[in-house]
Each structure stands twice: as C-alpha cells, then as structure tokens.
Design a protein around this motif. Structure first.
Motif, PDB file in Angstrom:
ATOM      1  N   ILE A  54       0.877  -1.437   0.311  1.00 32.64           N
ATOM      2  CA  ILE A  54      -0.138   0.048  -0.023  1.00 32.64           C
ATOM      3  C   ILE A  54       0.787   1.181   0.068  1.00 32.64           C
ATOM      4  O   ILE A  54       1.864   1.052   0.483  1.00 32.64           O
ATOM      5  CB  ILE A  54      -1.043   0.134   0.913  1.00 32.64           C
ATOM      6  CG1 ILE A  54       0.378   0.027   2.547  1.00 32.64           C
ATOM      7  CG2 ILE A  54      -2.102  -1.601   1.446  1.00 32.64           C
ATOM      8  CD1 ILE A  54      -1.470  -0.347   3.350  1.00 32.64           C
ATOM      9  N   SER A  55      -0.005   2.295  -0.047  1.00 37.71           N
ATOM     10  CA  SER A  55       1.101   3.161  -0.596  1.00 37.71           C
ATOM     11  C   SER A  55       1.703   3.617   0.976  1.00 37.71           C
ATOM     12  O   SER A  55       0.664   3.609   2.006  1.00 37.71           O
ATOM     13  CB  SER A  55       0.560   4.443  -0.995  1.00 37.71           C
ATOM     14  OG  SER A  55      -0.853   4.845  -0.361  1.00 37.71           O
ATOM     15  N   VAL A  56       2.473   4.918   1.165  1.00 36.09           N
ATOM     16  CA  VAL A  56       2.569   5.303   2.341  1.00 36.09           C
ATOM     17  C   VAL A  56       1.809   6.375   2.601  1.00 36.09           C
ATOM     18  O   VAL A  56       0.733   6.907   4.296  1.00 36.09           O
ATOM     19  CB  VAL A  56       4.006   6.536   1.981  1.00 36.09           C
ATOM     20  CG1 VAL A  56       3.478   7.569   2.703  1.00 36.09           C
ATOM     21  CG2 VAL A  56       4.890   5.866   1.516  1.00 36.09           C
ATOM     22  N   ALA A  57       1.063   6.853   1.966  1.00 34.72           N
ATOM     23  CA  ALA A  57      -0.301   8.138   2.905  1.00 34.72           C
ATOM     24  C   ALA A  57      -1.335   7.075   2.619  1.00 34.72           C
ATOM     25  O   ALA A  57      -2.301   7.872   4.213  1.00 34.72           O
ATOM     26  CB  ALA A  57      -0.967   8.844   1.595  1.00 34.72           C
ATOM     27  N   PHE A  58      -1.994   5.925   2.362  1.00 33.86           N
ATOM     28  CA  PHE A  58      -3.016   5.193   2.630  1.00 33.86           C
ATOM     29  C   PHE A  58      -2.547   4.428   4.201  1.00 33.86           C
ATOM     30  O   PHE A  58      -2.903   4.773   4.720  1.00 33.86           O
ATOM     31  CB  PHE A  58      -3.166   4.086   1.687  1.00 33.86           C
ATOM     32  CG  PHE A  58      -4.010   2.838   2.037  1.00 33.86           C
ATOM     33  CD1 PHE A  58      -5.384   3.998   2.937  1.00 33.86           C
ATOM     34  CD2 PHE A  58      -4.705   2.004   2.318  1.00 33.86           C
ATOM     35  CE1 PHE A  58      -6.582   3.219   3.013  1.00 33.86           C
ATOM     36  CE2 PHE A  58      -5.545   0.875   2.677  1.00 33.86           C
ATOM     37  CZ  PHE A  58      -6.695   1.842   2.762  1.00 33.86           C
ATOM     38  N   VAL A  99     -14.043   5.660   6.207  1.00 34.41           N
ATOM     39  CA  VAL A  99     -14.586   6.214   4.824  1.00 34.41           C
ATOM     40  C   VAL A  99     -12.694   6.610   4.089  1.00 34.41           C
ATOM     41  O   VAL A  99     -13.309   6.584   2.761  1.00 34.41           O
ATOM     42  CB  VAL A  99     -14.832   7.663   5.670  1.00 34.41           C
ATOM     43  CG1 VAL A  99     -14.547   8.674   4.096  1.00 34.41           C
ATOM     44  CG2 VAL A  99     -16.461   7.994   6.161  1.00 34.41           C
ATOM     45  N   ALA A 100     -11.867   6.668   4.143  1.00 35.60           N
ATOM     46  CA  ALA A 100     -11.087   6.760   4.511  1.00 35.60           C
ATOM     47  C   ALA A 100     -10.427   5.939   3.204  1.00 35.60           C
ATOM     48  O   ALA A 100      -9.641   5.253   2.173  1.00 35.60           O
ATOM     49  CB  ALA A 100      -9.661   7.281   4.943  1.00 35.60           C
ATOM     50  N   ASN A 236     -10.635   9.946   0.096  1.00 34.12           N
ATOM     51  CA  ASN A 236      -9.566  10.122   0.979  1.00 34.12           C
ATOM     52  C   ASN A 236      -9.128  10.893   2.431  1.00 34.12           C
ATOM     53  O   ASN A 236      -9.837  10.617   2.975  1.00 34.12           O
ATOM     54  CB  ASN A 236      -8.314  10.141  -0.227  1.00 34.12           C
ATOM     55  CG  ASN A 236      -8.492   7.750  -0.171  1.00 34.12           C
ATOM     56  OD1 ASN A 236      -7.614   8.084  -1.189  1.00 34.12           O
ATOM     57  ND2 ASN A 236      -8.857   7.066   1.326  1.00 34.12           N
ATOM     58  N   ILE A 237      -9.643  12.328   1.972  1.00 34.81           N
ATOM     59  CA  ILE A 237      -9.233  13.107   2.200  1.00 34.81           C
ATOM     60  C   ILE A 237      -9.639  14.010   3.633  1.00 34.81           C
ATOM     61  O   ILE A 237     -10.275  13.687   4.503  1.00 34.81           O
ATOM     62  CB  ILE A 237      -8.776  14.688   1.748  1.00 34.81           C
ATOM     63  CG1 ILE A 237      -7.554  14.206   0.560  1.00 34.81           C
ATOM     64  CG2 ILE A 237      -8.697  15.907   2.642  1.00 34.81           C
ATOM     65  CD1 ILE A 237      -7.738  15.645  -1.014  1.00 34.81           C
ATOM     66  N   ALA A 241      -9.187  13.859   7.485  1.00 31.76           N
ATOM     67  CA  ALA A 241     -10.167  14.534   7.957  1.00 31.76           C
ATOM     68  C   ALA A 241     -10.703  14.240   9.501  1.00 31.76           C
ATOM     69  O   ALA A 241     -10.629  14.738  10.226  1.00 31.76           O
ATOM     70  CB  ALA A 241     -10.669  15.653   7.430  1.00 31.76           C
ATOM     71  N   ILE A 242     -12.358  13.259   9.099  1.00 34.06           N
ATOM     72  CA  ILE A 242     -12.664  12.499  10.391  1.00 34.06           C
ATOM     73  C   ILE A 242     -11.834  12.284  11.736  1.00 34.06           C
ATOM     74  O   ILE A 242     -11.851  12.227  12.490  1.00 34.06           O
ATOM     75  CB  ILE A 242     -13.914  11.830   9.687  1.00 34.06           C
ATOM     76  CG1 ILE A 242     -14.500  12.732   8.447  1.00 34.06           C
ATOM     77  CG2 ILE A 242     -14.954  11.513  10.102  1.00 34.06           C
ATOM     78  CD1 ILE A 242     -15.618  12.323   8.502  1.00 34.06           C
TER      79      ILE A 242
END
Length: 290
Positions: A54-58, A99-100, A236-237, A241-242
């Motif tokens: 998976i990606s770093v962000a995820f 949600v993300a 994603n965002i 954020a939540i």
C-alpha cells in the motif's frame, strides 16, 4: 535497533552524558522489557512490510486507528475506563478510517492486514509500557528506555530475518545493500527521538501531540506529491480529516485526564522520570521514523 543500542550505550556508558535510571532487575527485564522489545520488533516488521503493498499516504491513514486499538486493549487490561464520550470518540476515528479506505483507488487487503497487525502490535507495546511504568515502579526517560529495549528488539528482528528473509535474499540474483542510506535512516530515527524528547521537556506533551498531527498531514500530502503510486481522492481526504478530528479529541481528552490522576506530580519530575505519556509520544516517533 542495533544503531540505537550502540548510540545509547555510548551516551550512557562511554561519554556518560545521560545517566541510566536505577531500578532495573532481571525479573523486570524478562517480564516487562522483553515483551516491549518483541512488540516493537513486530510493529516495525509488519509496518514496513505493509509499504510493499500500500502507499505511504494510505498507510498513514490506517495508522489513525491507533487510539482505538490502544483504548480497547487498555480497557481489556484494566488501564482504561469505558465511557460514552470515549466510545463516541472511538466511533468517529473508526468511521473516518473506514471512509478513507473506501476512497482508496487501489486497495491491497494484504497490505491492510499487515498494517492493522502493526497497529495492534504497537498498541500492545504502549500498553506494556504503561504497565511497566505504572505497576513495576520503574521510571525511565527515553534514552534509558531505548537503552534496554533496543538490543532486545534487534534480537527479535534478527532471528526471524535469519530464517525467513535471508534465504530469499541469498536465492535472488543480486540484492542491493546501500549502507549510506541505511546509516542516514538510522541517524534520522535517533535524531527524531531526541528532538521529540527535547520538545516535551522544553514545552509540553500537548505541543508534541499538536505537531504530531501536523506531521501526519505532511506525510500524507508529501507522499502524494513525491510517490507516483499515491493518488489521493476527495473521499480519502474527507475520511482522514474525520479520523484526525477524532484523534485530536482523543488527545485533548487524555491530556485533561492525566494531570487530574497525578495532581502531586510536578512538571520537572515528569520530565526527568519520563511519564507513560512522554515515553508513548517519543517511542511512537521511533516507529514512524523506522
């Protein structure tokens, strides 16, 4: 972990810049330090393995579920009290992470399982640290903690590597071992530990937690800009954020509760001895850097 062990040994035993706190016994080491070191090793192994899928962000988004794991395990060990407010905060974080995840374009469930395993191991490590500091009667600052934990964690990583990963590396045609890059990574990890420790000692745990939230968003946004496999979606965002809003509420709640539980403990004493919260913040950064 070997690098951290060597540096901590040099700081405490060779140059004697920082004194190792007293109170460590063989029984305490076996019953407390070894489980902490083992969970630290498991956190690093599973967390780093997740980046293969998976990606770093995820991966960073999934890490937002950490307070939920810590709270639930803490309640199971009798360290946390169930309340409607905490259950509400945990629900917000969980919904945000879900949600993300729904907004992730290319989701790998293998990577998700690795990351969730790393989250559980990290939560157990933090629980063991709190039990160690609260119930064993041993107060350690970050350097003292790393002095004891790092060698154990290094051994816990070396044994499975020797039998599981090294044979695959030997069978491959060629594999690159960049010592300079590895050295820089180790150095960054140690400097990060020291910087967080200094931030807490010079300001407060609240400052460290606030900057931690800023760091989390920076990791997500920078990884999206740097790595080609990271594609952030609007969902994603929103989801992240939540989740972060829930994390901020959790941090705020914990910071209000802890001072009430220890009204006689002065700020200077907390810095010198290393409260569970301070060690949690500092060692959490160790994992992030690794």
């Amino acid at each position: 972990m070997v690098f951290s062990s060597v540096v901590c040994f040099a700081i405490t035993k060779v140059f004697k810049i920082i004194k190792i706190e007293e109170g460590m016994t063989t029984d305490i080491y076996i019953s407390s330090v070894i489980p902490i070191g083992a969970m630290f090793a498991m956190t690093l192994w599973l967390g780093n393995s997740a980046y293969l899928y998976i990606s770093v962000a995820f991966a960073q988004m999934l890490k937002a579920i950490m307070p939920v794991a810590v709270f639930l395990l803490g309640a199971a060990f009798g360290l946390e009290e169930m309340s409607y407010k905490m259950l509400g905060i945990m629900s917000v974080i969980s919904v945000g992470v879900i949600v993300a995840s729904v907004g992730e374009i290319t989701i790998s469930w293998v990577g998700v399982v690795y990351q969730m395993g790393g989250v559980v191991a990290e939560a157990l490590r933090l629980i063991f640290i709190e039990i160690f500091l609260k119930k064993k009667g041993v107060k350690l600052n970050l350097i003292s903690m790393m002095y004891y934990v790092s060698p154990c964690s290094a051994l816990c990583l070396f044994i499975p590597w020797l039998f599981l990963e090294k044979p695959k590396m030997d069978d491959s045609v060629s594999w690159n071992f960049p010592p300079f890059t590895l050295f820089l990574n180790c150095l960054c990890t140690f400097v990060l530990n020291m910087s967080v420790f200094l931030v807490i000692s010079r300001t407060s745990a609240l400052t460290a937690r606030v900057t931690g939230v800023v760091r989390d968003w920076s990791v997500v946004l920078l990884s999206a800009a740097i790595f080609a496999d990271t594609q952030l979606t609007f969902i994603n965002i929103i989801g992240y954020a939540i989740a972060i809003a829930g994390v901020v509420a959790y941090n705020n709640h914990k910071l209000k509760v802890k001072p009430q539980a220890n009204p006689q403990q002065g700020e200077e004493n907390k810095i010198n001895q290393g409260s569970p919260q301070d060690v949690e913040l500092s060692m959490n950064s160790t994992k992030e850097a690794s």
